[in-house]
Design an enzyme around this catalytic site. Structure first.
Site, PDB file in Angstrom:
ATOM      1  N   GLY A  88       0.815  -1.217   0.000  1.00  0.00           N
ATOM      2  CA  GLY A  88       0.000   0.000   0.000  1.00  0.00           C
ATOM      3  C   GLY A  88       0.848   1.266   0.000  1.00  0.00           C
ATOM      4  O   GLY A  88       0.521   2.247  -0.668  1.00  0.00           O
ATOM      5  N   ASP A  89       1.956   1.235   0.745  1.00  0.00           N
ATOM      6  CA  ASP A  89       2.870   2.379   0.767  1.00  0.00           C
ATOM      7  C   ASP A  89       3.458   2.612  -0.619  1.00  0.00           C
ATOM      8  O   ASP A  89       3.653   3.755  -1.048  1.00  0.00           O
ATOM      9  CB  ASP A  89       4.005   2.134   1.762  1.00  0.00           C
ATOM     10  CG  ASP A  89       3.500   1.654   3.113  1.00  0.00           C
ATOM     11  OD1 ASP A  89       2.424   2.122   3.532  1.00  0.00           O
ATOM     12  OD2 ASP A  89       4.165   0.812   3.735  1.00  0.00           O
TER      13      ASP A  89
END
Length: 303
Positions: free
Chosen positions: A248-249
């Protein structure tokens, strides 16, 4: 300049094993020690895109020193506030199932927090601040709201990658981008979301609540990008998932890096999906070569 904030960074000890048996001696196949924390992950992937950025947050002790050393080795600028306790060590076990043991982290004092606020107040409308991850128990649950309010005052564009009330409560401050996954989006509205089409009405509601742009990831089912003018739905590349940590980062970093360069939401979204997949298919964070190799598999449809 893009600035990332990691309020509770970590030194991540990553071990790869065939399997793990509790109560017995286990041996690793591979291991690595990496700087961790969602904002720090974003900083590293931004650097992969050759996007200048500076990592902010709190570090302490020899573990904090090592995180700074590792980031400087990667040519990432840092401006951490020093605290009196050790930065935490988290253990990530990659076996048949992925297991994480996350430590609590050091206490952040009022003076520490005010020092971070002072740094953020120096940012301008030409800067972007990325707030990512959880808030330490020693800080108020309103911390993101307070930092977002400072950004509103200074005109600094800001991004939030968090969940639950941490995300919901910053929406009135009009974040430039938020990135919940479909489980987090469903939890916000008390529903179960199974596919991209089901994301759209709830994504629109987040925009009505204040978000300028929304990305919702659905793991192997695809991803959705939305703002007031457009909705894009993307497929995701096929591959062997080695871990979800940092995916997600990487999506946040891929989006912001390419948006800074192209000002195209579609192109930024394409790279976002490729970057998230590249990390999911890797032992650590994605490389630029892995991202580029996956781009042809990312197909985007405008709704």
């Amino acid at each position: 300049m893009i600035y990332t904030v990691t309020l509770n960074p970590s030194l991540d000890y990553i071990v790869e094993m065939n399997d793990i048996t509790l109560g017995a001696l286990n041996r690793t196949k591979n291991e690595a020690i990496l700087p961790g924390g969602k904002g720090i992950n974003v900083s590293q992937v931004l650097k992969t895109f050759e996007t200048p950025n500076q990592a902010l947050g709190f570090v302490g002790g020899f573990t904090g020193d090592y995180i700074e050393t590792l980031l400087h080795t990667l040519d990432i600028e840092t401006n951490f506030i020093r605290v009196n306790e050790q930065t935490r060590i988290n253990v990530k076990v990659k076996a048949e199932q992925e297991t994480e043991i996350n430590a609590k982290g050091p206490r952040i004092t009022t003076e520490n927090y005010m020092a971070l606020q002072d740094i953020i107040r120096e940012l301008t409308h030409e800067d972007t601040l990325i707030l990512a991850g959880s808030i330490p128990s020693s800080l108020s649950t309103t911390t993101y709201e307070e930092l977002a309010s400072i950004c509103q005052e200074t005109g600094t564009r800001f991004v939030v990658d968090a969940e639950g009330d941490l995300l919901k409560n910053v929406l009135p401050h009009k974040p430039f981008l938020i990135k919940p996954n479909h489980h987090e989006l469903g939890d916000l509205f008390g529903v179960t979301i199974n596919n991209c089409e089901e994301v759209i009405p709830y994504g629109k509601e987040l925009i009505n609540m204040g978000a300028e742009n929304v990305i919702v990831s659905l793991a192997g089912e695809g991803a959705v990008f939305m703002n007031q003018e457009q909705v894009y739905v993307s497929t995701v590349p096929k591959g062997v998932v080695k871990g979800s940590v940092g995916a997600g980062d990487s999506m946040v970093a891929g989006f912001m890096a390419m948006y800074e360069k192209t000002h195209s939401f579609e192109e930024a979204f394409r790279y976002s999906v490729a970057a998230g997949s590249a990390t999911a298919f890797s032992t650590g964070l994605c490389t630029r070569e892995k991202i580029e190799s996956l781009l042809p598999e990312v197909r985007i449809v405008k709704f």
